[in-house]
Scaffold this active site. Structure first.
Site, mmCIF file in Angstrom:
data_model
loop_
_atom_site.group_PDB
_atom_site.id
_atom_site.type_symbol
_atom_site.label_atom_id
_atom_site.label_comp_id
_atom_site.label_asym_id
_atom_site.label_seq_id
_atom_site.Cartn_x
_atom_site.Cartn_y
_atom_site.Cartn_z
ATOM 1 N N GLU A 179 6.495 5.092 -6.455
ATOM 2 C CA GLU A 179 6.541 6.473 -6.941
ATOM 3 C C GLU A 179 5.867 7.352 -5.900
ATOM 4 O O GLU A 179 5.213 6.835 -4.985
ATOM 5 C CB GLU A 179 5.809 6.577 -8.293
ATOM 6 C CG GLU A 179 6.445 5.700 -9.365
ATOM 7 C CD GLU A 179 5.682 5.717 -10.683
ATOM 8 O OE1 GLU A 179 4.751 6.538 -10.841
ATOM 9 O OE2 GLU A 179 6.019 4.895 -11.550
ATOM 10 N N THR A 184 15.922 1.013 -2.876
ATOM 11 C CA THR A 184 17.029 0.540 -2.049
ATOM 12 C C THR A 184 18.217 0.145 -2.927
ATOM 13 O O THR A 184 18.047 -0.591 -3.902
ATOM 14 C CB THR A 184 16.590 -0.668 -1.203
ATOM 15 O OG1 THR A 184 15.574 -0.233 -0.298
ATOM 16 C CG2 THR A 184 17.753 -1.251 -0.411
ATOM 17 N N GLY A 223 16.447 1.726 30.185
ATOM 18 C CA GLY A 223 16.491 3.053 30.802
ATOM 19 C C GLY A 223 17.460 3.980 30.100
ATOM 20 O O GLY A 223 17.531 3.997 28.867
ATOM 21 N N GLU A 279 8.449 -3.826 1.420
ATOM 22 C CA GLU A 279 7.957 -5.138 0.963
ATOM 23 C C GLU A 279 6.528 -5.391 1.445
ATOM 24 O O GLU A 279 6.187 -6.507 1.828
ATOM 25 C CB GLU A 279 8.869 -6.273 1.458
ATOM 26 C CG GLU A 279 10.258 -6.261 0.887
ATOM 27 C CD GLU A 279 10.295 -6.588 -0.594
ATOM 28 O OE1 GLU A 279 10.001 -7.729 -0.950
ATOM 29 O OE2 GLU A 279 10.606 -5.688 -1.381
HETATM 30 C C1 LIG Z 1 13.969 2.710 3.377
HETATM 31 C C2 LIG Z 1 12.999 2.340 2.321
HETATM 32 C C3 LIG Z 1 13.398 1.493 1.313
HETATM 33 C C4 LIG Z 1 12.520 1.157 0.282
HETATM 34 N N1 LIG Z 1 12.964 0.375 -0.755
HETATM 35 C C5 LIG Z 1 12.148 0.204 -1.823
HETATM 36 C C6 LIG Z 1 12.643 -0.438 -3.001
HETATM 37 O O1 LIG Z 1 13.774 -0.912 -3.045
HETATM 38 N N2 LIG Z 1 11.828 -0.504 -4.076
HETATM 39 C C7 LIG Z 1 10.564 -0.005 -4.071
HETATM 40 O O2 LIG Z 1 9.880 -0.102 -5.070
HETATM 41 N N3 LIG Z 1 10.062 0.590 -2.957
HETATM 42 C C8 LIG Z 1 10.828 0.719 -1.848
HETATM 43 N N4 LIG Z 1 10.343 1.352 -0.732
HETATM 44 C C9 LIG Z 1 8.970 1.831 -0.726
HETATM 45 C C10 LIG Z 1 8.059 1.052 0.172
HETATM 46 O O3 LIG Z 1 7.798 -0.222 -0.351
HETATM 47 C C11 LIG Z 1 6.779 1.873 0.389
HETATM 48 O O4 LIG Z 1 7.142 2.994 1.147
HETATM 49 C C12 LIG Z 1 5.693 1.104 1.072
HETATM 50 O O5 LIG Z 1 5.198 0.120 0.215
HETATM 51 C C13 LIG Z 1 4.547 1.976 1.543
HETATM 52 O O6 LIG Z 1 4.149 2.891 0.576
HETATM 53 P P1 LIG Z 1 3.956 4.418 0.966
HETATM 54 O O7 LIG Z 1 5.170 4.853 1.660
HETATM 55 O O8 LIG Z 1 3.559 5.150 -0.232
HETATM 56 O O9 LIG Z 1 2.771 4.423 1.995
HETATM 57 P P2 LIG Z 1 1.143 4.417 1.663
HETATM 58 O O10 LIG Z 1 0.916 3.433 0.621
HETATM 59 O O11 LIG Z 1 0.807 5.833 1.379
HETATM 60 O O12 LIG Z 1 0.616 3.968 3.032
HETATM 61 C C14 LIG Z 1 0.432 4.827 4.145
HETATM 62 C C15 LIG Z 1 -0.287 4.051 5.239
HETATM 63 O O13 LIG Z 1 -1.557 3.600 4.777
HETATM 64 C C16 LIG Z 1 -1.657 2.193 4.903
HETATM 65 N N5 LIG Z 1 -2.443 1.679 3.777
HETATM 66 C C17 LIG Z 1 -2.257 1.887 2.464
HETATM 67 N N6 LIG Z 1 -3.148 1.205 1.730
HETATM 68 C C18 LIG Z 1 -3.940 0.536 2.593
HETATM 69 C C19 LIG Z 1 -5.031 -0.370 2.461
HETATM 70 N N7 LIG Z 1 -5.526 -0.730 1.273
HETATM 71 N N8 LIG Z 1 -5.577 -0.855 3.584
HETATM 72 C C20 LIG Z 1 -5.100 -0.509 4.797
HETATM 73 N N9 LIG Z 1 -4.075 0.309 4.991
HETATM 74 C C21 LIG Z 1 -3.494 0.837 3.902
HETATM 75 C C22 LIG Z 1 -0.245 1.705 4.890
HETATM 76 O O14 LIG Z 1 -0.120 0.445 5.537
HETATM 77 C C23 LIG Z 1 0.475 2.787 5.648
HETATM 78 O O15 LIG Z 1 0.320 2.568 7.019
HETATM 79 C C24 LIG Z 1 11.203 1.670 0.301
HETATM 80 C C25 LIG Z 1 10.798 2.485 1.345
HETATM 81 C C26 LIG Z 1 11.678 2.840 2.340
HETATM 82 C C27 LIG Z 1 11.208 3.752 3.423
#
Ligand SMILES: Cc1cc2nc3c(=O)[nH]c(=O)nc-3n(C[C@H](O)[C@H](O)[C@H](O)COP(=O)(O)OP(=O)(O)OC[C@H]3O[C@@H](n4cnc5c(N)ncnc54)[C@H](O)[C@@H]3O)c2cc1C
Lengths: 363, 423
Positions: free
Chosen positions: B143, B174, B376, B400
């Protein structure tokens, strides 16, 4: 099948070596490094485990078979225990296993039986040369055909147990190709030089070996007139070194992991901070990946497949992994890591050697 | 058992079929679907559907009795996960975005297979074997305020008589559109039955396409894998049968869920990841292998040597770079195979699944980015697919579980720290 579990027999060997490494090598490695020598009975005891004999078939007096995978499993455990001891135990192997893998029938009959005996044989191999442009496929040590035999000239460096060896498998350049020659140290023109003074593996006797117009009979050339396929032997050597590196890295990783769990700073264990925890996670990733690459190259060798690229990839990866992991282990211990009361600085010094140690081990 | 690296005949056969599909049905349309983001690759989908039906991925094929398999035959070593990663790798070698649009149960079916009852598996998974038309399944956890921190989800499930009522908004799902608008598919939706209970209150619910109150609200525009739709799904008083909660049809109170040993919702998702992380790694490594192959060919064409029989210090910089990229790929692929093998052996593989995901996510990112540099003007050009592969590859270090989250998972396990001790 693709599968990652050792056979029962291999597991037994690994268990035995784990115990030897823990109960013997880990007890003495620091003192040995400080003293610059291995305790007198250590090699004798290690030799009794029958490492090389287990690679030699019954037909040649041994009690096993040549397997690079088994060798890699064994060397990881020895590397974990102590690299200096591991390389000392490997010295006779670097003489015997090339004979087993690439020797003529006569050479096998003549040489191999003694490697299954109870007493540690004073045999070793000489590959490295004292130059920064060392190239195992373009050696500066030369072998020139003369009559029925060969004349050897050149200087070898980092020869394990040079001061006590009686026979040396010398790698030399014969008409542009790397070949190996069985040379008695007593032969005229052979002289053993100073012991190498090195950054690490300080408990290991590594020395120079000079060859000045040393004559070797035709029967002394490994593989007879046809010679050897050096690429295969070199790949076997790379796999062995990679396996040892995995063992060294695993030892440092385990130590640092345990330390990070317990060492307190700012009211909690240092391992509770991501910058430490993530380092450890990455160390595990690299160690596991390197191990699998090593196994794969070893498996290819055992299948008789071309392992040139796989062994190169495994060795290069191992060189990087072992340095990265041991360096991080020092970092995770902080100032304590820099102090010789703790083992990690020794492992870092040993680790840096892998990129240099061409030919010091074989599976 | 022994340490071995030869691909079983059964996998090799399927792998070469997948590579045929990749070469003839995916590569030729790769660029089109990259440049026409929300087009659907129907030719590929319809062509592949009969094959996917016959060999459902993840757990979707579970309850199907194998033809002629009788109990007294000697047991064969299970190779389901090993087969799956090889097929995903091959299809992603073709095109990783189009692979994600391949019909089948996807992450939704994986969750149902991991956490569903026998009855639920039958009711929800049969369509992935039996439907005449292609069907998709998907999984909606994320979310806008809850990505890595899945416990922060706000979508609620409230019991009302014989039904659950869902309210909330999911993003980044996805194949959400393919599951819900283009087929009689389903989505597994994570919601909380008690917002105060955190993880313990989380449950997975199956919502079938066509359920009133569920709407695909938006399709994202992305850096890469553009052939795969990434949907926002809104739930407004969306009613589903009580028995659509995964794992158990009994109503679990937040108190029960919070009990130690009480019914757990979150564990279900965790179990899914053990299977799907190696799958994501495999997809990353399909792109990576494609990249290395093309890079290798182009470098040789340009007159570079890529030798194996010279010392590292005598190699050219290009030769060294290539060697290091190849090594990264090999390590990642072997780690992925090991994670899948453990799963097939029925052994725990949580650490290994995260290990391969970390390595593959990083290797794919590094290798594709380096390849663009090494080639390049050719690498940066849209005439070749390399620049696209770089854009496609990056997602594998994000979904994931990001690289960081997977490091956390590994670190907690090896150090023995809880998620509270190591945040
Ligand atoms: C193309 C695409 C397809 C997707 N498909 C699905 C799907 O089918 N179903 C679904 O449910 N989700 C899906 N997602 C969501 C995806 O799993 C999340 O985007 C991902 O888990 C990261 O969450 P966020 O984008 O909110 O990043 P955040 O959680 O906000 O993270 C931002 C940064 O902070 C880092 N971070 C966060 N918490 C910590 C911690 N505790 N320690 C260290 N670093 C941390 C992260 O590694 C990242 O670098 C999809 C996303 C994309 C872009």
């Amino acid at each position: 099948m693709i599968s990652f579990s050792p056979t029962e027999e291999q597991s037994l060997i690994v268990d035995t070596l784990k115990r030897y490494a823990k109960d013997r090598l880990r007890k003495v490695f620091r003192d040995a490094d400080e003293d610059g020598e291995l305790p007198a009975d250590l090699l004798a005891k290690g030799w009794e485990l029958g490492l090389v004999g287990a690679s030699i078939p019954e037909a040649y007096g041994g009690f096993g078979e040549l397997s690079a995978v088994t060798g890699a499993l064994a060397l990881e455990e020895l590397g974990w225990g102590d690299l200096s001891t591991a390389l000392a135990l490997e010295a006779p192997a670097t003489f015997a296993l090339p004979i087993l893998a690439a020797g003529t029938e006569e050479q096998k009959q003549e040489w191999l039986a003694r490697f299954s005996d109870e007493t540690y044989p004073n045999a070793t191999a000489a590959m490295l040369e004292p130059t920064i442009r060392f190239n195992p496929r373009q050696l500066q040590t030369t072998a020139t055909a003369s009559g029925d035999g060969y004349v050897l000239n050149g200087v070898k460096a980092y020869v394990p147990l040079a001061s006590s060896a009686e026979h040396v498998l010398v790698y030399a350049n014969e008409a542009g190709k790397t070949q190996a020659f069985i040379v008695p140290v007593s032969a005229s023109g052979v002289s053993v030089g100073e012991r190498e003074k090195l950054m690490g593996v300080r408990a290991l006797d590594l020395g120079r070996l000079s060859l000045e117009n040393v004559t070797v009979g035709g029967e002394g050339k490994l593989g007879g007139a046809a010679g050897i396929n050096f690429d295969v032997l070199y790949a076997r050597s790379q796999v062995a070194l990679a396996a040892l590196a995995v063992g060294v890295a695993r030892g440092a990783y385990e130590y640092a992991l345990d330390y990070a769990r317990n060492r307190q700073a700012f009211g909690e264990a240092i391992g509770q901070r991501q910058s430490i925890a993530f380092m450890l996670a990455e160390m595990l990733v690299e160690i596991d990946g390197t191990r699998l690459m090593t196994w794969e190259a070893a498996w290819k060798l055992d299948q008789g497949e071309d392992a040139l690229r796989a062994a190169l990839l495994a060795k290069r990866t191992a060189d990087k992994t072992v340095l990265m992991v041991t360096d991080r282990a020092v970092q995770i211990l902080g100032g304590h890591g820099y102090i010789r009361e703790f083992p990690v600085e020794l492992w870092l010094r040993n680790a840096r050697g892998f990129a240099t140690f061409d030919g010091l081990a074989i599976v | 058992m022994a340490i071995e690296f030869n691909l079983p005949e059964a996998i090799a056969t399927q792998q070469s079929a997948a590579l045929m599909v990749a070469e003839h049905m995916m590569r030729p349309v790769s660029r089109h679907f990259d440049e026409h983001e929300h087009d659907i690759p129907w030719d590929f989908i319809n062509g592949l559907w009969p094959v996917m039906r016959a060999n459902p991925m993840f757990g979707a094929g579970e309850s199907k009795p194998k033809n002629g398999d009788s109990g007294d035959k000697p047991k064969r070593t299970p190779i389901g996960n090993m087969t799956m990663i090889h097929l995903i790798e091959a299809l992603s070698w073709g095109d990783a975005g189009i692979y994600l649009a391949a019909p089948g149960g996807g992450l939704g079916a994986a969750a149902i297979a991991a956490a569903g009852t026998t009855e639920q598996k039958q009711r929800f998974l049969a369509r992935f074997r039996e439907s005449e038309k292609p069907v998709w399944g998907s999984m909606a956890m994320t979310e806008s305020q809850a990505g890595s921190d899945t416990s922060a989800i706000r979508t609620t499930a409230v019991r009302a008589g014989d039904e659950w009522v869902l309210n909330g908004e999911k993003i980044y799902c996805t194949a959400g559109r393919l599951s819900l608008e283009e087929s009689a598919g389903l989505v597994v939706v994570w919601a909380t039955i008690d917002p105060k209970a955190g993880r313990a209150g989380m449950r997975a619910f199956v919502v079938e396409a066509g359920t009133p109150g569920m709407k695909v609200a938006k399709l994202e525009h992305k850096l890469g894998i553009r052939a795969s739709d990434t949907a926002a799904i809104v739930f407004t008083d969306c009613r589903i049968p009580l028995s659509n909660v995964l794992g158990s049809t009994e109503v679990v109170t937040a108190e029960q869920a919070a009990q130690p040993g009480g019914p757990k919702g979150f564990q279900g998702a965790m179990k899914t990841f053990d299977a799907t992380r190696p799958a994501v790694a495999a997809s990353a490594l399909g792109i990576t292998r494609a990249t290395l192959e093309l890079l290798h060919a182009k470098l040789l064409e340009a007159g570079y040597e890529l030798r194996s029989d010279v010392p590292y210090h005598d190699m050219s910089a290009v030769e060294r770079d290539f060697l290091d990229l190849e090594a990264q790929h090999r390590a990642a692929w072997l780690l992925t195979q090991k994670a899948a093998w453990l799963m097939d052996m029925g052994e725990p593989n949580t650490v290994e699944a995260s290990v391969c995901k970390v390595k593959a996510g990083e290797a794919a990112t590094l290798i594709t980015q380096k390849a663009v540099e090494m080639l390049g003007p050719l690498g940066y050009s849209r005439e070749l697919l390399i620049e696209k592969w770089m854009r496609d590859a990056k997602i594998n270090d994000i979904f994931e579980g990001t690289g960081q989250i997977n490091r956390l998972i590994i670190a907690r396990r090896i150090l023995g720290f809880s998620s509270r001790e190591l945040k």
